[in-house]
Structure formats: C-alpha cells, structure tokens
Design a protein around this motif. Structure first.
Motif, PDB file in Angstrom:
ATOM      1  N   ALA A   1       0.822  -1.208   0.000  1.00 44.69           N
ATOM      2  CA  ALA A   1       0.000   0.000   0.000  1.00 44.69           C
ATOM      3  C   ALA A   1       0.859   1.262   0.000  1.00 44.69           C
ATOM      4  O   ALA A   1       0.582   2.221  -0.733  1.00 44.69           O
ATOM      5  CB  ALA A   1      -0.935  -0.008   1.201  1.00 44.69           C
ATOM      6  N   LEU A   2       1.918   1.273   0.804  1.00 46.08           N
ATOM      7  CA  LEU A   2       2.779   2.451   0.848  1.00 46.08           C
ATOM      8  C   LEU A   2       3.551   2.610  -0.459  1.00 46.08           C
ATOM      9  O   LEU A   2       3.830   3.737  -0.888  1.00 46.08           O
ATOM     10  CB  LEU A   2       3.732   2.369   2.037  1.00 46.08           C
ATOM     11  CG  LEU A   2       3.073   2.433   3.422  1.00 46.08           C
ATOM     12  CD1 LEU A   2       4.127   2.340   4.517  1.00 46.08           C
ATOM     13  CD2 LEU A   2       2.240   3.697   3.582  1.00 46.08           C
ATOM     14  N   GLY A   3       3.885   1.499  -1.097  1.00 51.15           N
ATOM     15  CA  GLY A   3       4.498   1.584  -2.417  1.00 51.15           C
ATOM     16  C   GLY A   3       3.569   2.251  -3.423  1.00 51.15           C
ATOM     17  O   GLY A   3       3.996   3.081  -4.235  1.00 51.15           O
ATOM     18  N   ARG A   4       2.290   1.910  -3.361  1.00 51.91           N
ATOM     19  CA  ARG A   4       1.302   2.535  -4.250  1.00 51.91           C
ATOM     20  C   ARG A   4       1.165   4.024  -3.928  1.00 51.91           C
ATOM     21  O   ARG A   4       1.019   4.851  -4.836  1.00 51.91           O
ATOM     22  CB  ARG A   4      -0.050   1.850  -4.102  1.00 51.91           C
ATOM     23  CG  ARG A   4      -0.108   0.443  -4.695  1.00 51.91           C
ATOM     24  CD  ARG A   4      -1.468  -0.188  -4.490  1.00 51.91           C
ATOM     25  NE  ARG A   4      -2.525   0.585  -5.136  1.00 51.91           N
ATOM     26  CZ  ARG A   4      -3.826   0.361  -4.960  1.00 51.91           C
ATOM     27  NH1 ARG A   4      -4.229  -0.596  -4.131  1.00 51.91           N
ATOM     28  NH2 ARG A   4      -4.722   1.094  -5.585  1.00 51.91           N
ATOM     29  N   ALA A   5       1.222   4.351  -2.648  1.00 47.64           N
ATOM     30  CA  ALA A   5       1.137   5.756  -2.254  1.00 47.64           C
ATOM     31  C   ALA A   5       2.307   6.553  -2.825  1.00 47.64           C
ATOM     32  O   ALA A   5       2.132   7.653  -3.363  1.00 47.64           O
ATOM     33  CB  ALA A   5       1.106   5.865  -0.731  1.00 47.64           C
TER      34      ALA A   5
ATOM     35  N   GLY B   1     -14.115  -1.655   1.042  1.00 48.25           N
ATOM     36  CA  GLY B   1     -13.034  -2.432   0.443  1.00 48.25           C
ATOM     37  C   GLY B   1     -11.682  -1.803   0.648  1.00 48.25           C
ATOM     38  O   GLY B   1     -11.549  -0.630   1.001  1.00 48.25           O
ATOM     39  N   GLU B   2     -10.645  -2.604   0.420  1.00 42.92           N
ATOM     40  CA  GLU B   2      -9.276  -2.133   0.609  1.00 42.92           C
ATOM     41  C   GLU B   2      -8.821  -1.303  -0.584  1.00 42.92           C
ATOM     42  O   GLU B   2      -9.301  -1.478  -1.707  1.00 42.92           O
ATOM     43  CB  GLU B   2      -8.345  -3.339   0.776  1.00 42.92           C
ATOM     44  CG  GLU B   2      -8.651  -4.181   1.996  1.00 42.92           C
ATOM     45  CD  GLU B   2      -7.777  -5.410   2.079  1.00 42.92           C
ATOM     46  OE1 GLU B   2      -6.630  -5.282   2.541  1.00 42.92           O
ATOM     47  OE2 GLU B   2      -8.239  -6.499   1.687  1.00 42.92           O
ATOM     48  N   GLY B   3      -7.875  -0.406  -0.346  1.00 49.05           N
ATOM     49  CA  GLY B   3      -7.350   0.393  -1.445  1.00 49.05           C
ATOM     50  C   GLY B   3      -6.528   1.565  -0.951  1.00 49.05           C
ATOM     51  O   GLY B   3      -6.340   1.768   0.253  1.00 49.05           O
ATOM     52  N   VAL B   4      -6.030   2.349  -1.899  1.00 50.31           N
ATOM     53  CA  VAL B   4      -5.267   3.565  -1.628  1.00 50.31           C
ATOM     54  C   VAL B   4      -5.921   4.693  -2.406  1.00 50.31           C
ATOM     55  O   VAL B   4      -6.108   4.598  -3.623  1.00 50.31           O
ATOM     56  CB  VAL B   4      -3.790   3.416  -2.038  1.00 50.31           C
ATOM     57  CG1 VAL B   4      -3.022   4.715  -1.773  1.00 50.31           C
ATOM     58  CG2 VAL B   4      -3.138   2.254  -1.299  1.00 50.31           C
ATOM     59  N   GLY B   5      -6.306   5.741  -1.699  1.00 46.70           N
ATOM     60  CA  GLY B   5      -6.897   6.917  -2.333  1.00 46.70           C
ATOM     61  C   GLY B   5      -5.978   8.118  -2.197  1.00 46.70           C
ATOM     62  O   GLY B   5      -5.054   8.131  -1.366  1.00 46.70           O
ATOM     63  N   PHE B   6      -6.252   9.146  -2.999  1.00 44.04           N
ATOM     64  CA  PHE B   6      -5.395  10.338  -3.027  1.00 44.04           C
ATOM     65  C   PHE B   6      -6.245  11.602  -2.953  1.00 44.04           C
ATOM     66  O   PHE B   6      -7.380  11.637  -3.437  1.00 44.04           O
ATOM     67  CB  PHE B   6      -4.547  10.369  -4.301  1.00 44.04           C
ATOM     68  CG  PHE B   6      -3.570   9.238  -4.413  1.00 44.04           C
ATOM     69  CD1 PHE B   6      -2.294   9.348  -3.892  1.00 44.04           C
ATOM     70  CD2 PHE B   6      -3.941   8.039  -5.018  1.00 44.04           C
ATOM     71  CE1 PHE B   6      -1.392   8.290  -3.988  1.00 44.04           C
ATOM     72  CE2 PHE B   6      -3.049   6.979  -5.126  1.00 44.04           C
ATOM     73  CZ  PHE B   6      -1.769   7.111  -4.612  1.00 44.04           C
ATOM     74  N   ALA B   7      -5.667  12.634  -2.335  1.00 45.93           N
ATOM     75  CA  ALA B   7      -6.309  13.944  -2.282  1.00 45.93           C
ATOM     76  C   ALA B   7      -5.235  15.018  -2.252  1.00 45.93           C
ATOM     77  O   ALA B   7      -4.095  14.766  -1.836  1.00 45.93           O
ATOM     78  CB  ALA B   7      -7.214  14.060  -1.056  1.00 45.93           C
ATOM     79  N   GLU B   8      -5.611  16.209  -2.688  1.00 47.87           N
ATOM     80  CA  GLU B   8      -4.706  17.354  -2.662  1.00 47.87           C
ATOM     81  C   GLU B   8      -5.085  18.260  -1.493  1.00 47.87           C
ATOM     82  O   GLU B   8      -6.236  18.692  -1.374  1.00 47.87           O
ATOM     83  CB  GLU B   8      -4.805  18.143  -3.972  1.00 47.87           C
ATOM     84  CG  GLU B   8      -4.526  17.323  -5.233  1.00 47.87           C
ATOM     85  CD  GLU B   8      -3.081  16.873  -5.344  1.00 47.87           C
ATOM     86  OE1 GLU B   8      -2.199  17.534  -4.739  1.00 47.87           O
ATOM     87  OE2 GLU B   8      -2.834  15.878  -6.049  1.00 47.87           O
ATOM     88  N   ILE B   9      -4.118  18.507  -0.611  1.00 43.52           N
ATOM     89  CA  ILE B   9      -4.332  19.364   0.546  1.00 43.52           C
ATOM     90  C   ILE B   9      -3.831  20.769   0.212  1.00 43.52           C
ATOM     91  O   ILE B   9      -2.638  20.968  -0.054  1.00 43.52           O
ATOM     92  CB  ILE B   9      -3.594  18.816   1.788  1.00 43.52           C
ATOM     93  CG1 ILE B   9      -4.079  17.412   2.115  1.00 43.52           C
ATOM     94  CG2 ILE B   9      -3.773  19.750   2.976  1.00 43.52           C
ATOM     95  CD1 ILE B   9      -5.538  17.307   2.439  1.00 43.52           C
ATOM     96  N   ASP B  10      -4.742  21.729   0.218  1.00 50.08           N
ATOM     97  CA  ASP B  10      -4.420  23.108  -0.140  1.00 50.08           C
ATOM     98  C   ASP B  10      -4.411  23.956   1.129  1.00 50.08           C
ATOM     99  O   ASP B  10      -5.467  24.187   1.741  1.00 50.08           O
ATOM    100  CB  ASP B  10      -5.465  23.619  -1.133  1.00 50.08           C
ATOM    101  CG  ASP B  10      -5.158  25.023  -1.634  1.00 50.08           C
ATOM    102  OD1 ASP B  10      -4.122  25.592  -1.225  1.00 50.08           O
ATOM    103  OD2 ASP B  10      -5.949  25.554  -2.437  1.00 50.08           O
ATOM    104  N   ALA B  11      -3.239  24.418   1.525  1.00 47.85           N
ATOM    105  CA  ALA B  11      -3.130  25.240   2.732  1.00 47.85           C
ATOM    106  C   ALA B  11      -3.911  26.540   2.599  1.00 47.85           C
ATOM    107  O   ALA B  11      -4.437  27.061   3.594  1.00 47.85           O
ATOM    108  CB  ALA B  11      -1.665  25.528   3.042  1.00 47.85           C
TER     109      ALA B  11
END
Length: 276
Positions: free
Chosen positions: A25-29, A240-250
C-alpha cells in the motif's frame, strides 16, 4: 498543494501478512506521488481474541509492522502517519493503542497514545471493553508534516470535540482520525462527526479507516474520508481495501477561517450556572 495518500485496510490477525500488505500500500502511495500517507487504526493487528492477540503484541523495538513502515518510508522518501499499532506498554503490564508519525528518512517524529477508550455495549449484542486491555494516553500531540501541522487522534477520540479544540488552538491545520469504526456507529455518525470536526477547527480532516470482514470476525465500516475546512468531502473511499489520493491546499484553510473567524472568537468556557 500537497498530495496525500489514504490507505484503507482490512487488517487481520497475522502481523507478517499485515506488514506485507502495508508495504504494498505504501508503495502505491509513493508511486502515486504522495508526500505523506495515512493508515488506519490498528494497522498491524486487529484481533478481538485477547489471548491470541497477546502473543503478537510486543514493544516498539520488536514490532514488525512499525519496522516495515520505517523501512518503506526511508526507501521512498515518504512520510507515513501510522494510524495506530497495538504495542506492549512500557511498564509491560498492559498495551497501548499508539499512533506514529514517521518522516521520509524513516525516523519517528511523534507518538500519540489514544486518549479515549471505547467501552460500550451496542444494540445487536456487540460489546467492547478497550480499557480491559489498553492504557489510555495522557497527552495531545501536534507535529509538523509536509502537508501542515498535524493533530493526531484515534477513532473514538472523534466524539470528544474538546480534544480537537485543543489541537487547533495549538496550531493544527490537519486532523488525523484513523479508525476501525463499527458498522452501526459508522452508518449513524461517521460522516457527520468528521465534517463537524473539520468545520469547528477550520482544518483538513484525514480519516483512514478499516473496512470489511476481518479474520477475527468483526466487520468495519470503511469509507475513509478527506474533508476540507469548509466541511466538504473531497474523498470518500467507500468499502473495500485500497489507496486513495487527495490534494491538501493550505490556502483553503486561510480562506475558510477568514469567512468564518470562529477560532479568533473562542473564549474560555465560564463556570456553568445552574438556575434554580
């Protein structure tokens, strides 16, 4: 903008298998361009059979999943917020439910022990007594990350807004809420509480969750979320299992806090007067 990854897991009773799943999972991240990855509560072991679990709960220096997270973080230059691990307490008598912040060199930057322990009987017969096995933490923790100043919490902490007030007063702009929510409580309260914590603090909330039917027989709610400071859900991972992504805007934090300057208007809570 900072890209973050959220790991949604179905952690089992074998720490070695859980370490392998975390590595993948961390590799995918990292491959997805994340600067920091967030994992759920009990990333290393999820087992309600206390006798069986006790054989796998060790100290920090011996924990395979923590060692794996540090090695993978260093390999990829990836910061990792381990939602929590079940570890033997320093006194050796009981355990702690401990979260970690690991930097891109694999060093531990912060530790947080869960403050609020889940002791409850639920409709349908589910009964949980965390205090039978775990020691409660004694301090709140804020730490710097590539995405901003992070306030660390764990699961049941979500129901105690005073903790989040303390974290935002200490400058937290991101609140981590790793969890292993039950299905009944998740259906009733997960989204509304996470959105409320984001709105109250004018901060990003990142909640990596356990999801699915686990080897110990429990079922967890899933639906890992990223919520922006206005309370808008920008990532919902469903089941379900997985890796998701988001953009954090300060900049979103400054924008929201300017529109609703509640943090600047906070006052000490006065003594409550009980009217006759």
């Amino acid at each position: 903008m900072t890209r973050v990854a959220v790991v949604q897991s179905c952690t089992g009773i074998d720490p070695a298998a859980n370490a392998d799943a975390l590595t993948a999972a961390l590799g995918r991240a990292a491959d997805g361009g994340a600067a920091i990855a967030f994992t759920p509560e009990m990333t290393g072991l999820l087992d309600r059979d206390r006798a069986r679990a006790a054989a796998c709960i060790v100290g920090e220096d011996e924990d395979r999943v923590l060692a794996t997270a540090r090695e993978v973080a260093a390999r990829h230059g990836l910061w990792v917020q381990i939602g929590s691990l079940a570890l033997r307490a320093e006194d050796g008598a009981r355990s702690v439910n401990r979260g970690f912040l690991i930097d891109g060199a694999g060093a531990i930057r912060a530790r947080y022990d869960k403050l609020h322990l889940f002791d409850v009987d639920l409709p349908g017969g589910e009964s949980w007594r965390e205090s039978s096995s775990y020691l409660a933490g004694e301090r709140a923790v804020v730490a710097e990350t590539p995405a901003g100043r992070l306030g660390m919490t764990i699961c049941y902490d979500l129901r105690f807004p005073d903790l989040y007030r303390a974290l935002s007063d200490a400058g937290a702009t991101i609140l981590a809420v790793p969890a292993a929510f039950t299905v009944p409580t998740g259906e009733a309260h997960w989204h509304v509480l996470l959105r409320a914590r984001a709105i109250e603090a004018g901060a990003w909330v990142i909640a990596a969750a356990q999801s699915g039917r686990h080897a110990d027989g429990r079922t967890t709610y899933g639906r890992s979320l990223v919520v922006d400071p206005w309370g808008e859900v920008v990532l919902d991972m469903g089941e379900g299992e997985g890796v998701g992504f988001a953009e954090i805007d300060a900049a979103r934090i400054d924008e929201v806090r300017a529109r609703v300057p509640a943090l600047r208007h906070r006052r000490p809570i006065p003594r409550v007067e009980i009217a006759a």
